[in-house]
Design a protein around this motif. Structure first.
Motif, mmCIF file in Angstrom:
data_model
loop_
_atom_site.group_PDB
_atom_site.id
_atom_site.type_symbol
_atom_site.label_atom_id
_atom_site.label_comp_id
_atom_site.label_asym_id
_atom_site.label_seq_id
_atom_site.Cartn_x
_atom_site.Cartn_y
_atom_site.Cartn_z
ATOM 1 N N ASP A 1 38.137 43.154 34.809
ATOM 2 C CA ASP A 1 38.891 43.377 36.391
ATOM 3 C C ASP A 1 38.631 42.548 37.213
ATOM 4 O O ASP A 1 37.684 42.638 38.200
ATOM 5 C CB ASP A 1 38.752 44.851 36.888
ATOM 6 N N GLY A 2 38.724 40.932 36.995
ATOM 7 C CA GLY A 2 38.618 39.890 37.897
ATOM 8 C C GLY A 2 37.094 39.621 38.134
ATOM 9 O O GLY A 2 36.748 39.466 39.291
ATOM 10 N N SER A 3 36.391 39.808 36.987
ATOM 11 C CA SER A 3 34.757 39.520 37.001
ATOM 12 C C SER A 3 34.490 38.082 37.450
ATOM 13 O O SER A 3 35.573 37.038 36.945
ATOM 14 C CB SER A 3 34.248 39.872 35.621
ATOM 15 N N THR A 4 33.463 37.912 38.103
ATOM 16 C CA THR A 4 32.889 36.591 38.684
ATOM 17 C C THR A 4 31.857 36.128 37.734
ATOM 18 O O THR A 4 31.244 35.215 37.907
ATOM 19 C CB THR A 4 32.686 36.532 40.020
ATOM 20 N N ASP A 5 31.244 36.906 36.709
ATOM 21 C CA ASP A 5 30.189 36.795 36.014
ATOM 22 C C ASP A 5 30.578 36.280 34.605
ATOM 23 O O ASP A 5 31.917 35.942 34.365
ATOM 24 C CB ASP A 5 29.066 37.664 36.019
ATOM 25 N N LYS A 6 29.810 36.597 33.530
ATOM 26 C CA LYS A 6 30.303 36.295 32.095
ATOM 27 C C LYS A 6 30.682 37.478 31.276
ATOM 28 O O LYS A 6 30.490 37.859 30.225
ATOM 29 C CB LYS A 6 29.000 35.469 31.491
ATOM 30 N N THR A 7 31.062 38.458 31.966
ATOM 31 C CA THR A 7 31.850 39.565 31.461
ATOM 32 C C THR A 7 32.802 39.187 30.257
ATOM 33 O O THR A 7 32.679 39.866 29.004
ATOM 34 C CB THR A 7 32.504 40.475 32.384
ATOM 35 N N LYS A 8 33.618 38.470 30.572
ATOM 36 C CA LYS A 8 34.670 37.898 29.692
ATOM 37 C C LYS A 8 34.054 37.294 28.319
ATOM 38 O O LYS A 8 34.177 37.661 27.177
ATOM 39 C CB LYS A 8 35.719 37.115 30.053
ATOM 40 N N GLU A 9 33.194 36.237 28.417
ATOM 41 C CA GLU A 9 32.525 35.742 27.428
ATOM 42 C C GLU A 9 31.783 36.625 26.585
ATOM 43 O O GLU A 9 31.827 36.546 25.499
ATOM 44 C CB GLU A 9 31.736 34.546 28.063
ATOM 45 N N VAL A 10 31.033 37.501 27.144
ATOM 46 C CA VAL A 10 30.072 38.104 26.521
ATOM 47 C C VAL A 10 30.962 39.193 25.633
ATOM 48 O O VAL A 10 30.447 39.584 24.463
ATOM 49 C CB VAL A 10 29.196 39.214 27.579
ATOM 50 N N ALA A 11 32.047 39.879 26.252
ATOM 51 C CA ALA A 11 32.895 40.773 25.402
ATOM 52 C C ALA A 11 33.471 40.061 24.161
ATOM 53 O O ALA A 11 33.615 40.399 22.988
ATOM 54 C CB ALA A 11 34.042 41.266 26.179
ATOM 55 N N ILE A 12 34.043 38.685 24.211
ATOM 56 C CA ILE A 12 34.655 37.877 23.145
ATOM 57 C C ILE A 12 33.459 37.610 22.223
ATOM 58 O O ILE A 12 33.704 37.801 21.201
ATOM 59 C CB ILE A 12 35.033 36.758 23.789
ATOM 60 N N GLN A 13 32.281 37.138 22.473
ATOM 61 C CA GLN A 13 31.129 37.051 21.791
ATOM 62 C C GLN A 13 30.828 38.176 20.937
ATOM 63 O O GLN A 13 30.442 37.946 19.621
ATOM 64 C CB GLN A 13 29.855 36.567 22.336
ATOM 65 N N CYS A 14 30.799 39.120 21.407
ATOM 66 C CA CYS A 14 30.320 40.529 20.717
ATOM 67 C C CYS A 14 31.729 40.984 19.746
ATOM 68 O O CYS A 14 31.431 41.924 18.955
ATOM 69 C CB CYS A 14 30.104 41.568 21.775
ATOM 70 N N GLY A 15 32.813 40.495 19.855
ATOM 71 C CA GLY A 15 33.979 40.860 18.873
ATOM 72 C C GLY A 15 34.901 41.632 19.610
ATOM 73 O O GLY A 15 35.533 42.290 18.730
ATOM 74 N N ALA A 16 34.674 42.027 20.695
ATOM 75 C CA ALA A 16 35.726 42.896 21.276
ATOM 76 C C ALA A 16 37.073 42.152 21.873
ATOM 77 O O ALA A 16 37.462 41.006 21.928
ATOM 78 C CB ALA A 16 35.262 43.419 22.485
ATOM 79 N N THR A 17 38.151 42.843 21.774
ATOM 80 C CA THR A 17 39.380 42.264 22.328
ATOM 81 C C THR A 17 39.309 42.365 24.002
ATOM 82 O O THR A 17 39.131 43.342 24.616
ATOM 83 C CB THR A 17 40.554 43.161 21.997
ATOM 84 N N VAL A 18 39.443 41.544 24.556
ATOM 85 C CA VAL A 18 39.704 41.247 26.046
ATOM 86 C C VAL A 18 40.874 41.022 26.673
ATOM 87 O O VAL A 18 41.751 40.079 26.163
ATOM 88 C CB VAL A 18 38.474 40.044 26.318
ATOM 89 N N VAL A 19 41.062 41.784 27.512
ATOM 90 C CA VAL A 19 42.303 41.607 28.537
ATOM 91 C C VAL A 19 41.909 41.457 29.730
ATOM 92 O O VAL A 19 41.126 42.351 30.527
ATOM 93 C CB VAL A 19 43.373 42.851 28.456
ATOM 94 N N SER A 20 42.209 40.418 30.456
ATOM 95 C CA SER A 20 41.736 39.938 31.952
ATOM 96 C C SER A 20 42.777 40.163 32.950
ATOM 97 O O SER A 20 44.067 39.739 32.767
ATOM 98 C CB SER A 20 41.381 38.615 31.701
ATOM 99 N N HIS A 21 42.342 40.674 34.205
ATOM 100 C CA HIS A 21 43.252 40.766 35.512
ATOM 101 C C HIS A 21 43.081 39.372 36.089
ATOM 102 O O HIS A 21 41.864 38.837 36.174
ATOM 103 C CB HIS A 21 42.795 41.908 36.126
ATOM 104 N N PRO A 22 43.928 38.936 36.586
ATOM 105 C CA PRO A 22 43.863 37.698 37.418
ATOM 106 C C PRO A 22 42.802 37.947 38.502
ATOM 107 O O PRO A 22 42.311 36.810 39.342
ATOM 108 C CB PRO A 22 45.181 37.065 37.924
ATOM 109 N N TYR A 23 42.690 39.038 39.111
ATOM 110 C CA TYR A 23 42.016 39.430 40.268
ATOM 111 C C TYR A 23 41.677 40.760 40.288
ATOM 112 O O TYR A 23 42.078 41.681 39.249
ATOM 113 C CB TYR A 23 42.643 39.029 41.684
ATOM 114 N N SER A 24 40.636 41.476 40.889
ATOM 115 C CA SER A 24 40.095 42.820 40.890
ATOM 116 C C SER A 24 41.210 43.553 41.527
ATOM 117 O O SER A 24 41.621 43.527 42.518
ATOM 118 C CB SER A 24 38.815 43.040 41.670
ATOM 119 N N ILE A 25 41.776 44.478 40.553
ATOM 120 C CA ILE A 25 42.776 45.444 40.914
ATOM 121 C C ILE A 25 42.231 46.991 41.024
ATOM 122 O O ILE A 25 42.630 47.920 42.036
ATOM 123 C CB ILE A 25 44.078 45.674 39.897
#
Length: 309
Positions: A44-68
């Motif tokens: 949800d529009g994270s500014t840290d490495k949330t997306k990268e960590v999730a992808i590295q762990c093998g999860a499917t990631v869906v990203s919001h362009p900004y925090s909703i």
């Protein structure tokens, strides 16, 4: 009795905003235990490495362009889930992998939704525990059933029933309150399974007073949507009592019927009638909703054969 295979039947949705530390501690253990589980992390529009960590762990990631919002992330995850059942958990590292099977076991007893409830020891603080007790008390009285944890984000539900109420869910943190009351008022069964919650990793995004007031508004919003008479009737009674007491007071003290008494008594009748009409409208809407959800009748063997031919 429904038997679930977590590796083939369940999609796990994790709404996450700046939860790189929580995910890095939670996802590896989760995937090690359940390698076939579909995990959808909604960034949800994270500014840290949330997306990268999730992808590295093998999860499917869906990203919001900004925090909703947390609720919006849950709705996004539910739309992207491909399996029949939804499990919702927080991404902050509080929920434990060991509780997942207990939730599933409870669900297999025949419930439409099972919620993981926290006892006093699992609450973040005394004020939050007292606040949750207050919300639980109000919601329980409204729906007529015990609600043990109105705000828990850990739950298992059948996806098609969850999607019925997707348009009602707020984008903020109140989605657990909304979906819980919606299930109760729609006649779906809700079960509770005790869970153990660890200390949160990172900083909470929940604001005690402002979000607490929003929770309270959500409760009454759901009540007016599914059982409006429970909101209108108390106000009608209060106005009627105020008008009656004012009439007795002015009659015995001044020997007359005042305009104030007339206003209170007239308002009580108007509020009562508005509540009555609202209840009838809600009933008609709910009947139409259930009729739309009714599956078509099964064909006889002869009719099925004709269709096949």
């Amino acid at each position: 009795m429904t038997k679930l295979n977590i590796n083939t039947d369940i999609s796990l949705v994790l709404p996450a905003k700046n939860e790189e530390h929580g995910l890095s501690s939670f996802l590896p253990e989760l995937l090690k235990r359940y390698p076939g589980l579909e995990i959808i992390v909604v960034d949800d529009g994270s500014t840290d490495k949330t997306k990268e960590v999730a992808i590295q762990c093998g999860a499917t990631v869906v990203s919001h362009p900004y925090s909703i919002g947390n609720g919006a992330s849950v709705k996004t995850g539910a739309r992207h889930a491909t399996r029949e059942y939804l499990m919702l958990m927080d991404a902050d590292g509080q929920h434990q992998v060991d509780d997942i099977q207990n939730i599933i076991n409870k669900f297999e007893q025949g419930f439409d939704m099972v919620v993981g409830y926290r006892d006093k020891a699992s609450q973040a603080s005394m004020p939050r525990w007292l606040g949750n007790r207050f919300y639980n008390f109000i919601a329980s009285n409204i729906v007529g059933q015990p609600i043990l944890d109105l705000t828990s984000g850990f739950r298992l539900v059948k996806k098609d029933k969850f999607l019925e109420f997707l348009h009602l869910l707020p984008n903020g943190f109140s989605y657990p309150s909304t979906i819980t009351m919606a299930f109760f008022r729609s006649g779906y069964s809700v079960g509770y399974q005790k869970i153990t919650v660890k200390k949160r990793i990172g900083t909470s995004h929940l604001r005690l007073f402002s979000d607490g007031f929003k929770f309270l508004l959500i409760i009454y919003k759901m009540t007016t949507l599914y059982s409006p008479f429970k909101v209108f009737l108390p106000f009608a009674v209060l106005h009627f009592l105020a008008g009656t007491l004012n009439y007795f007071y002015t009659y015995f003290s001044q020997g007359r019927f005042t305009n104030m008494s007339a206003v209170f008594l007239s308002a009580s009748v108007i509020i009562f009638l508005i509540g009555l009409v609202s209840e009838q409208i809600t009933t008609l809407m709910y009947q139409r909703h259930t009729q739309n959800q009714t599956p078509p009748p099964k064909l006889s063997k002869q009719s099925a054969q004709q269709v096949h031919e």
